[in-house]
Design an enzyme around this catalytic site. Structure first.
Site, PDB file in Angstrom:
ATOM      1  N   ASP A 115     -78.635  34.394  -3.223  1.00 46.60           N
ATOM      2  CA  ASP A 115     -79.174  34.191  -1.879  1.00 46.60           C
ATOM      3  C   ASP A 115     -80.232  33.100  -1.996  1.00 46.60           C
ATOM      4  O   ASP A 115     -81.148  33.202  -2.825  1.00 46.60           O
ATOM      5  CB  ASP A 115     -79.789  35.493  -1.364  1.00 46.60           C
ATOM      6  CG  ASP A 115     -80.317  35.402   0.063  1.00 46.60           C
ATOM      7  OD1 ASP A 115     -80.732  34.307   0.487  1.00 46.60           O
ATOM      8  OD2 ASP A 115     -80.345  36.435   0.746  1.00 46.60           O
ATOM      9  N   CYS A 118     -83.908  34.120  -1.992  1.00 48.38           N
ATOM     10  CA  CYS A 118     -84.321  35.110  -2.997  1.00 48.38           C
ATOM     11  C   CYS A 118     -85.136  34.436  -4.099  1.00 48.38           C
ATOM     12  O   CYS A 118     -84.668  33.488  -4.740  1.00 48.38           O
ATOM     13  CB  CYS A 118     -83.070  35.776  -3.565  1.00 48.38           C
ATOM     14  SG  CYS A 118     -83.228  36.486  -5.204  1.00 48.38           S
ATOM     15  N   CYS A 121     -83.561  34.487  -7.519  1.00 55.58           N
ATOM     16  CA  CYS A 121     -82.398  33.594  -7.533  1.00 55.58           C
ATOM     17  C   CYS A 121     -82.862  32.159  -7.744  1.00 55.58           C
ATOM     18  O   CYS A 121     -82.249  31.382  -8.485  1.00 55.58           O
ATOM     19  CB  CYS A 121     -81.620  33.704  -6.224  1.00 55.58           C
ATOM     20  SG  CYS A 121     -80.921  35.328  -5.895  1.00 55.58           S
ATOM     21  N   ARG A 145     -78.648  38.471   1.747  1.00 58.57           N
ATOM     22  CA  ARG A 145     -79.130  39.862   1.714  1.00 58.57           C
ATOM     23  C   ARG A 145     -79.343  40.445   3.104  1.00 58.57           C
ATOM     24  O   ARG A 145     -79.250  41.663   3.293  1.00 58.57           O
ATOM     25  CB  ARG A 145     -80.444  39.927   0.924  1.00 58.57           C
ATOM     26  CG  ARG A 145     -80.304  39.585  -0.540  1.00 58.57           C
ATOM     27  CD  ARG A 145     -81.672  39.430  -1.192  1.00 58.57           C
ATOM     28  NE  ARG A 145     -82.424  38.331  -0.603  1.00 58.57           N
ATOM     29  CZ  ARG A 145     -83.727  38.145  -0.755  1.00 58.57           C
ATOM     30  NH1 ARG A 145     -84.434  39.006  -1.470  1.00 58.57           N
ATOM     31  NH2 ARG A 145     -84.341  37.109  -0.198  1.00 58.57           N
TER      32      ARG A 145
END
Length: 236
Positions: A115, A118, A121, A145
Site C-alpha cells: 500500500d 503504508c 511498505c 488497506r
C-alpha cells in the site's frame, strides 16, 4: 512438506472439473449472501474450497456445513498451509500485472502485497537496492488497506496504469505524488487475492510456495529467513 505438495498437486489437477453438487453449495452460500468466484476440490475428501471476496471457505459437498479460514496439513515435519498453496496459481496468473524489481543475481522471489500509504511498505521499498543485491527479486501487488473505492486504491490504480509503472511506483513511495492515469487494470483482483491469502496488513510477503510472511523484514533478515525456509522445504 511432501504431503502438502501432493495435496496441492491433486487440487491443481482437478481444479477444472465440473461437479453436480456445486449447485447445492452455491445455494447454501446464497443463504449467507456470499457469491463465490470459484469452487475447487478441497484437499479433504467430502469438501470443496470456495474462493470468495471475503476469503476462502470450505464447504461440505452437500452444502450443509461451512467453515472459514486456512487449512493446514500437519502430517509432516512442518505444518503446511494448503490453502495458500492452492492460491498460488491465482497469484502467478497476475504476474503480468505485478510491478517487479528484479535482482541481477536472483536467488529468491517474493511477492509483496503493498500500500503506497503504508509506512513500513515505504521503508521496504527504500531498501530495494539492498534486497536486490542479496539476490531477492521483489514483485508487487496492490493491497489498499482502506479498501476498494478508497483514495489509496484510486492512486494505486493510477500507478499501475502508468506507462512506466516502476517510476510511478518509486515516485509514489518517495512522496512525489501520483500522476493521473487510467486503464482497464482492476486493482480489486489484487485486493481480493490478498484477502484470500489472509492479508490484513501491509506489507505482506508471499513466498513461492504460498508461505506468508506478515510485516516488514530488513533485507539481511529476509535473506536469512528465505535461505532457512528454502533449506527446510527442500529447496522449494
Amino acid at each position: 512438506m511432501k504431503n502438502g505438495l501432493i495435496m496441492f498437486t491433486l487440487v491443481a489437477a482437478f481444479s477444472g472439473a465440473a461437479h453436480a453438487d456445486d449447485a447445492a453449495i452455491k445455494q447454501s452460500l446464497a443463504k449467507l449472501g456470499v457469491q463465490s468466484s470459484e469452487i475447487l476440490p478441497a484437499p479433504v475428501a467430502g469438501m470443496k474450497a470456495v474462493l470468495t471476496s471475503s476469503g476462502v471457505l470450505y464447504v461440505t459437498e452437500d452444502g450443509k456445513h461451512i467453515i472459514q479460514g486456512p487449512m493446514y496439513d500437519v502430517s509432516g515435519a512442518q505444518p503446511v498451509n494448503v490453502t495458500s498453496q492452492m492460491l498460488m496459481p491465482h497469484l502467478n496468473a497476475l504476474a503480468k500485472e505485478m510491478i517487479v524489481y528484479k535482482a541481477p543475481q536472483e536467488k529468491h522471489v517474493i511477492t509483496v502485497f503493498t500500500d503506497i500509504t503504508c509506512g513500513y511498505c515505504q521503508k521496504l521499498h527504500s531498501e530495494m537496492a539492498d534486497y536486490n543485491a542479496l539476490g531477492i527479486t521483489v514483485r508487487y501487488l496492490a493491497f489498499p488497506r482502506q479498501g476498494i473505492g478508497s483514495e489509496a486504491e484510486k492512486d494505486m490504480k493510477a500507478v499501475w496504469c502508468a506507462k512506466d509503472r516502476n517510476k510511478a511506483f518509486d515516485d509514489a513511495m518517495n512522496g512525489k505524488g501520483v500522476k493521473p492515469a487510467s486503464c482497464d487494470m482492476d486493482i480489486a483482483n489484487h485486493y481480493a487475492l490478498g484477502v484470500q491469502f489472509g492479508v490484513n496488513g501491509t506489507p505482506a510477503v508471499v513466498l513461492n510456495d504460498g508461505y506468508v510472511v506478515p510485516g516488514y523484514q530488513a533485507p539481511a533478515e529476509m535473506k536469512a529467513f528465505l535461505d532457512q525456509h528454502q533449506k527446510a522445504t527442500g529447496g522449494k
